[in-house]
Design a protein around this motif. Structure first.
Motif, PDB file in Angstrom:
ATOM      1  N   THR A   1      73.172   5.172  49.542  1.00 25.62           N
ATOM      2  CA  THR A   1      72.872   3.909  48.926  1.00 25.62           C
ATOM      3  C   THR A   1      73.387   2.684  49.250  1.00 25.62           C
ATOM      4  O   THR A   1      74.811   2.704  49.479  1.00 25.62           O
ATOM      5  CB  THR A   1      73.012   4.060  47.330  1.00 25.62           C
ATOM      6  N   LEU A   2      72.679   1.695  49.572  1.00 29.17           N
ATOM      7  CA  LEU A   2      73.365   0.365  50.094  1.00 29.17           C
ATOM      8  C   LEU A   2      73.311  -0.510  49.032  1.00 29.17           C
ATOM      9  O   LEU A   2      72.429  -0.524  48.211  1.00 29.17           O
ATOM     10  CB  LEU A   2      72.269  -0.276  51.270  1.00 29.17           C
ATOM     11  N   SER A   3      74.258  -1.399  48.992  1.00 33.28           N
ATOM     12  CA  SER A   3      74.663  -2.077  47.935  1.00 33.28           C
ATOM     13  C   SER A   3      74.896  -3.744  48.449  1.00 33.28           C
ATOM     14  O   SER A   3      75.479  -3.683  49.649  1.00 33.28           O
ATOM     15  CB  SER A   3      75.863  -1.986  47.064  1.00 33.28           C
ATOM     16  N   CYS A   4      74.429  -4.672  47.862  1.00 33.90           N
ATOM     17  CA  CYS A   4      74.663  -5.878  48.400  1.00 33.90           C
ATOM     18  C   CYS A   4      74.847  -6.944  47.050  1.00 33.90           C
ATOM     19  O   CYS A   4      74.180  -6.844  45.975  1.00 33.90           O
ATOM     20  CB  CYS A   4      73.482  -6.373  49.041  1.00 33.90           C
ATOM     21  N   VAL A   5      75.849  -7.751  47.234  1.00 31.13           N
ATOM     22  CA  VAL A   5      76.346  -8.683  46.246  1.00 31.13           C
ATOM     23  C   VAL A   5      76.159 -10.122  46.782  1.00 31.13           C
ATOM     24  O   VAL A   5      76.733 -10.457  47.718  1.00 31.13           O
ATOM     25  CB  VAL A   5      77.879  -8.453  45.652  1.00 31.13           C
ATOM     26  N   ALA A   6      75.417 -10.850  45.879  1.00 36.45           N
ATOM     27  CA  ALA A   6      75.416 -12.283  46.334  1.00 36.45           C
ATOM     28  C   ALA A   6      76.218 -13.262  45.477  1.00 36.45           C
ATOM     29  O   ALA A   6      76.646 -13.024  44.460  1.00 36.45           O
ATOM     30  CB  ALA A   6      73.926 -12.658  45.724  1.00 36.45           C
TER      31      ALA A   6
ATOM     32  N   GLY B   1      64.057 -14.109  45.958  1.00 35.92           N
ATOM     33  CA  GLY B   1      63.987 -12.814  46.262  1.00 35.92           C
ATOM     34  C   GLY B   1      65.086 -12.201  47.065  1.00 35.92           C
ATOM     35  O   GLY B   1      65.869 -13.118  47.785  1.00 35.92           O
ATOM     36  N   MET B   2      65.205 -10.764  47.173  1.00 42.29           N
ATOM     37  CA  MET B   2      66.243 -10.332  47.933  1.00 42.29           C
ATOM     38  C   MET B   2      65.653  -9.045  48.604  1.00 42.29           C
ATOM     39  O   MET B   2      64.635  -8.428  48.104  1.00 42.29           O
ATOM     40  CB  MET B   2      67.536  -9.701  47.145  1.00 42.29           C
ATOM     41  N   GLY B   3      66.333  -8.579  49.609  1.00 38.35           N
ATOM     42  CA  GLY B   3      65.823  -7.542  50.263  1.00 38.35           C
ATOM     43  C   GLY B   3      66.540  -6.910  51.461  1.00 38.35           C
ATOM     44  O   GLY B   3      67.728  -7.402  51.386  1.00 38.35           O
TER      45      GLY B   3
ATOM     46  N   SER C   1      66.139  -2.013  44.166  1.00 36.14           N
ATOM     47  CA  SER C   1      66.508  -2.314  42.687  1.00 36.14           C
ATOM     48  C   SER C   1      67.363  -3.514  42.816  1.00 36.14           C
ATOM     49  O   SER C   1      68.076  -3.683  43.947  1.00 36.14           O
ATOM     50  CB  SER C   1      66.757  -1.294  42.045  1.00 36.14           C
ATOM     51  N   ARG C   2      67.268  -4.172  41.625  1.00 36.61           N
ATOM     52  CA  ARG C   2      68.188  -5.318  41.713  1.00 36.61           C
ATOM     53  C   ARG C   2      68.721  -5.213  40.289  1.00 36.61           C
ATOM     54  O   ARG C   2      68.477  -4.942  39.172  1.00 36.61           O
ATOM     55  CB  ARG C   2      67.479  -6.679  41.613  1.00 36.61           C
ATOM     56  N   ASP C   3      70.064  -5.895  40.191  1.00 31.92           N
ATOM     57  CA  ASP C   3      70.694  -5.870  38.683  1.00 31.92           C
ATOM     58  C   ASP C   3      71.113  -7.586  39.042  1.00 31.92           C
ATOM     59  O   ASP C   3      72.043  -8.008  39.570  1.00 31.92           O
ATOM     60  CB  ASP C   3      72.101  -5.009  38.939  1.00 31.92           C
ATOM     61  N   ASN C   4      70.037  -8.111  38.267  1.00 33.77           N
ATOM     62  CA  ASN C   4      70.325  -9.817  38.232  1.00 33.77           C
ATOM     63  C   ASN C   4      71.633 -10.354  37.570  1.00 33.77           C
ATOM     64  O   ASN C   4      72.111 -11.116  38.087  1.00 33.77           O
ATOM     65  CB  ASN C   4      69.000 -10.327  37.779  1.00 33.77           C
ATOM     66  N   GLY C   5      72.084  -9.351  36.523  1.00 32.86           N
ATOM     67  CA  GLY C   5      73.160  -9.998  35.775  1.00 32.86           C
ATOM     68  C   GLY C   5      74.403  -9.845  36.839  1.00 32.86           C
ATOM     69  O   GLY C   5      75.222 -10.529  36.684  1.00 32.86           O
ATOM     70  N   LYS C   6      74.410  -9.015  37.973  1.00 41.18           N
ATOM     71  CA  LYS C   6      75.593  -9.001  38.774  1.00 41.18           C
ATOM     72  C   LYS C   6      75.110  -9.472  40.299  1.00 41.18           C
ATOM     73  O   LYS C   6      76.101  -9.298  41.074  1.00 41.18           O
ATOM     74  CB  LYS C   6      75.871  -7.593  38.786  1.00 41.18           C
TER      75      LYS C   6
ATOM     76  N   MET D   1      73.080  -8.560  42.270  1.00 45.27           N
ATOM     77  CA  MET D   1      73.305  -7.307  43.203  1.00 45.27           C
ATOM     78  C   MET D   1      71.790  -6.682  43.582  1.00 45.27           C
ATOM     79  O   MET D   1      70.938  -6.808  42.621  1.00 45.27           O
ATOM     80  CB  MET D   1      74.059  -6.321  42.947  1.00 45.27           C
ATOM     81  N   VAL D   2      71.848  -6.443  44.804  1.00 45.10           N
ATOM     82  CA  VAL D   2      70.522  -5.638  45.184  1.00 45.10           C
ATOM     83  C   VAL D   2      70.949  -4.191  45.845  1.00 45.10           C
ATOM     84  O   VAL D   2      72.091  -4.293  46.470  1.00 45.10           O
ATOM     85  CB  VAL D   2      69.606  -6.662  46.137  1.00 45.10           C
ATOM     86  N   PHE D   3      70.058  -3.162  45.617  1.00 41.59           N
ATOM     87  CA  PHE D   3      70.464  -1.959  46.092  1.00 41.59           C
ATOM     88  C   PHE D   3      69.199  -1.567  46.769  1.00 41.59           C
ATOM     89  O   PHE D   3      68.237  -1.817  46.632  1.00 41.59           O
ATOM     90  CB  PHE D   3      70.644  -1.057  44.697  1.00 41.59           C
TER      91      PHE D   3
END
Length: 119
Positions: free
Chosen positions: A18-23, A32-34, A69-74, A76-78
């Motif tokens: 699993t890759l994670s990315c925080v903006a 959008g994110m990807g 998937s995204r966690d908009n509150g944080k 982040m995109v996974f």
């Protein structure tokens, strides 16, 4: 917008990662994110994308195996990667499309994270 990706590594064929990315920064302008990936000597290609409206897109080569998937509150995109294949080996880049006004639709990139699938 600044992007920080993590989660790459070495995994065996058939494994998962699993890759994670925080903006950070002007995350309010993200549309959008990807995730993209690049193999040395080849062009960077879209792996998966997810718009604010929930529209998902995937490269044909990863459909059914990868999930974005995204966690908009944080902010982040996974990228959940299952049933990994040697051809998934690449440097993976987090991407955000963001901006307002004349900068609308600007691509932002994080530093890549290496994913290596061993056979």
């Amino acid at each position: 917008v600044q992007l920080q990706a993590s989660g790459g590594g070495l995994v065996q064929v058939g494994g998962s990662l699993t890759l994670s990315c925080v903006a950070s920064g002007r995350t309010d302008t993200i549309a959008g994110m990807g995730w993209y990936r690049q193999v040395e000597g080849k062009e960077r290609e879209l792996v998966a994308g997810l718009t604010n409206g929930g529209y998902e897109s995937y490269a044909d080569s990863v459909k059914g195996r990868f999930t974005i998937s995204r966690d908009n509150g944080k902010n982040m995109v996974f990228l959940q990667m299952n049933t990994l294949k040697p051809e998934d080996t690449a440097v993976y880049y987090c991407n955000a499309v963001a901006g307002t006004g004349s900068n609308y639709g600007t691509d932002y990139w994080g530093k890549g994270t290496q994913v290596t699938v061993s056979s």
